[in-house]
Design an enzyme around this catalytic site. Structure first.
Site, PDB file in Angstrom:
ATOM      1  N   HIS A   1      26.973 -16.695 -28.300  1.00 17.09           N
ATOM      2  CA  HIS A   1      28.334 -16.842 -28.838  1.00 17.09           C
ATOM      3  C   HIS A   1      29.169 -15.573 -28.670  1.00 17.09           C
ATOM      4  O   HIS A   1      30.200 -15.432 -29.329  1.00 17.09           O
ATOM      5  CB  HIS A   1      28.263 -17.261 -30.317  1.00 17.09           C
TER       6      HIS A   1
ATOM      7  N   GLY B   1      17.280 -18.592 -39.754  1.00 10.95           N
ATOM      8  CA  GLY B   1      18.566 -18.387 -40.414  1.00 10.95           C
ATOM      9  C   GLY B   1      19.760 -19.044 -39.767  1.00 10.95           C
ATOM     10  O   GLY B   1      20.817 -18.432 -39.623  1.00 10.95           O
TER      11      GLY B   1
HETATM   12  P1  NAD Z   1      25.605 -20.637 -40.990  1.00  9.22           P
HETATM   13  O1  NAD Z   1      26.422 -19.717 -41.812  1.00  9.22           O
HETATM   14  O2  NAD Z   1      26.100 -22.001 -40.740  1.00  9.22           O
HETATM   15  O3  NAD Z   1      24.170 -20.790 -41.693  1.00  9.22           O
HETATM   16  C1  NAD Z   1      23.470 -19.674 -42.149  1.00  9.22           C
HETATM   17  C2  NAD Z   1      22.028 -20.079 -42.428  1.00  9.22           C
HETATM   18  O4  NAD Z   1      21.328 -18.898 -42.803  1.00  9.22           O
HETATM   19  C3  NAD Z   1      21.870 -21.079 -43.575  1.00  9.22           C
HETATM   20  O5  NAD Z   1      21.055 -22.124 -43.126  1.00  9.22           O
HETATM   21  C4  NAD Z   1      21.173 -20.268 -44.671  1.00  9.22           C
HETATM   22  O6  NAD Z   1      20.217 -21.030 -45.394  1.00  9.22           O
HETATM   23  C5  NAD Z   1      20.454 -19.217 -43.864  1.00  9.22           C
HETATM   24  N1  NAD Z   1      20.176 -17.963 -44.580  1.00  9.22           N
HETATM   25  C6  NAD Z   1      20.894 -17.367 -45.571  1.00  9.22           C
HETATM   26  N2  NAD Z   1      20.282 -16.227 -45.973  1.00  9.22           N
HETATM   27  C7  NAD Z   1      19.170 -16.097 -45.215  1.00  9.22           C
HETATM   28  C8  NAD Z   1      18.130 -15.135 -45.139  1.00  9.22           C
HETATM   29  N3  NAD Z   1      18.102 -14.058 -45.934  1.00  9.22           N
HETATM   30  N4  NAD Z   1      17.142 -15.323 -44.221  1.00  9.22           N
HETATM   31  C9  NAD Z   1      17.139 -16.405 -43.398  1.00  9.22           C
HETATM   32  N5  NAD Z   1      18.102 -17.354 -43.436  1.00  9.22           N
HETATM   33  C10 NAD Z   1      19.103 -17.197 -44.313  1.00  9.22           C
HETATM   34  O7  NAD Z   1      25.275 -19.849 -39.683  1.00  9.22           O
HETATM   35  P2  NAD Z   1      24.875 -20.311 -38.194  1.00  9.22           P
HETATM   36  O8  NAD Z   1      24.057 -21.552 -38.264  1.00  9.22           O
HETATM   37  O9  NAD Z   1      24.348 -19.109 -37.524  1.00  9.22           O
HETATM   38  O10 NAD Z   1      26.231 -20.737 -37.488  1.00  9.22           O
HETATM   39  C11 NAD Z   1      27.282 -19.988 -37.666  1.00  9.22           C
HETATM   40  C12 NAD Z   1      28.055 -19.447 -36.490  1.00  9.22           C
HETATM   41  O11 NAD Z   1      28.740 -18.361 -37.127  1.00  9.22           O
HETATM   42  C13 NAD Z   1      27.336 -18.796 -35.358  1.00  9.22           C
HETATM   43  O12 NAD Z   1      27.914 -19.295 -34.217  1.00  9.22           O
HETATM   44  C14 NAD Z   1      27.652 -17.298 -35.416  1.00  9.22           C
HETATM   45  O13 NAD Z   1      28.165 -16.821 -34.196  1.00  9.22           O
HETATM   46  C15 NAD Z   1      28.750 -17.161 -36.415  1.00  9.22           C
HETATM   47  N6  NAD Z   1      28.515 -16.079 -37.409  1.00  9.22           N
HETATM   48  C16 NAD Z   1      27.934 -14.912 -36.993  1.00  9.22           C
HETATM   49  C17 NAD Z   1      27.672 -13.901 -37.913  1.00  9.22           C
HETATM   50  C18 NAD Z   1      27.032 -12.616 -37.404  1.00  9.22           C
HETATM   51  O14 NAD Z   1      27.118 -12.310 -36.216  1.00  9.22           O
HETATM   52  N7  NAD Z   1      26.341 -11.836 -38.257  1.00  9.22           N
HETATM   53  C19 NAD Z   1      27.992 -14.070 -39.251  1.00  9.22           C
HETATM   54  C20 NAD Z   1      28.606 -15.290 -39.654  1.00  9.22           C
HETATM   55  C21 NAD Z   1      28.857 -16.284 -38.712  1.00  9.22           C
END
Ligand code: NAD
Length: 237
Positions: A114, A183
């Protein structure tokens, strides 16, 4: 505690989502009712948003850059880098995250499907490669232009755009005997389909996260827990 054994002929494909960076202080969508750092995706993360208000899109991603630069890799990122160090070419990491915490933990064989927060590219898709760009912009006037004259946009796959490196990802999934997904809510496609592709090839499939994802039924194991607590002790190589 659950252990996942990795045999000498196993090939491991890991998919990570926003949850793996949660313990580093970077919020997921789910944690905030489908908002990302207080913004709706439609306002900051779509091609339409970019056309309508590029200043707001850059303001949003500048904020993500500041947060990302302050965050540190957590034990989950480190555990995956250590697994790669042991498995070498038998390991491949695909992240949906746009932060650089995997590389800062030491991962090398990885793709950002992404996009990456630390890069920018031409809005005209003129063919020039993305450029390194970590600036935190205060106004659109500060944002540079490509040699072709197009404005630089974040090197991010907006919702509705085609993810990057899909051929390489599909090739690695074909070869994998073990898929580990960490995650991710299982709601963003095509990433949510990877587990089905791996199962069709007969691979074992493991999910790690505090709650079951939407596509939980496709996994042979679901290990409930925080990535930073589960991953460091999960693999028996
Ligand atoms: P999402 O926010 O839809 O889901 C997050 C998932 O992480 C949930 O299922 C939750 O249960 C789980 N989670 C929460 N805390 C956790 C932990 N400590 N350990 C393991 N799992 C945990 O995110 P997604 O499915 O990755 O989709 C979101 C999109 O958002 C992606 O395309 C991404 O590019 C973007 N995004 C990226 C970031 C980043 O780069 N850090 C942050 C937010 C969103």
């Amino acid at each position: 505690m659950t252990k996942i054994s990795i045999a000498p002929d196993d090939r491991v494909f890991v998919l990570t989502g926003a949850g793996i960076s949660a313990e580093s202080g970077l919020p997921t969508f789910r944690a905030s009712d489908g908002l990302w750092a207080g913004h709706s995706i439609e306002d900051v993360c779509t091609p339409e948003a970019w056309k309508r208000n590029p200043a707001l899109v850059w303001e949003f991603y500048s904020g993500r850059r500041s947060d990302g630069a302050k965050a540190e890799p957590n034990p989950a990122h480190v555990a995956l880098a250590e697994l790669e160090a042991r498995l070498g070419e038998r390991f491949f990491l695909c992240t949906q995250n746009v932060d650089d915490l995997h590389e800062r933990a030491g991962s090398v064989r990885l793709v950002h499907m992404h996009g990456e927060l630390t890069k920018a590219r031409c809005e005209r898709e003129c063919g020039r490669p993305p450029v390194e760009d970590r600036k935190v912009y205060k106004s659109l006037d500060e944002v540079g232009r490509c040699a072709c004259g197009g404005r630089l946009r974040p090197h991010i796959v907006f919702f509705g755009e085609i993810p990057l490196e899909m051929e390489r990802i599909q090739d690695e999934i074909q070869k994998a005997t073990l898929m580990v997904v960490v995650g991710t809510s299982g709601s963003v496609y095509p990433a949510a389909n990877f587990v089905h592709w791996a199962r069709q090839r007969g691979a074992r499939t493991v999910y790690v996260g505090p709650e079951a994802p939407l596509n939980a039924s496709a996994f042979t194991h679901v290990v409930e827990g925080k990535a930073g607590e589960v991953l460091p002790g999960l693999f028996a190589v």
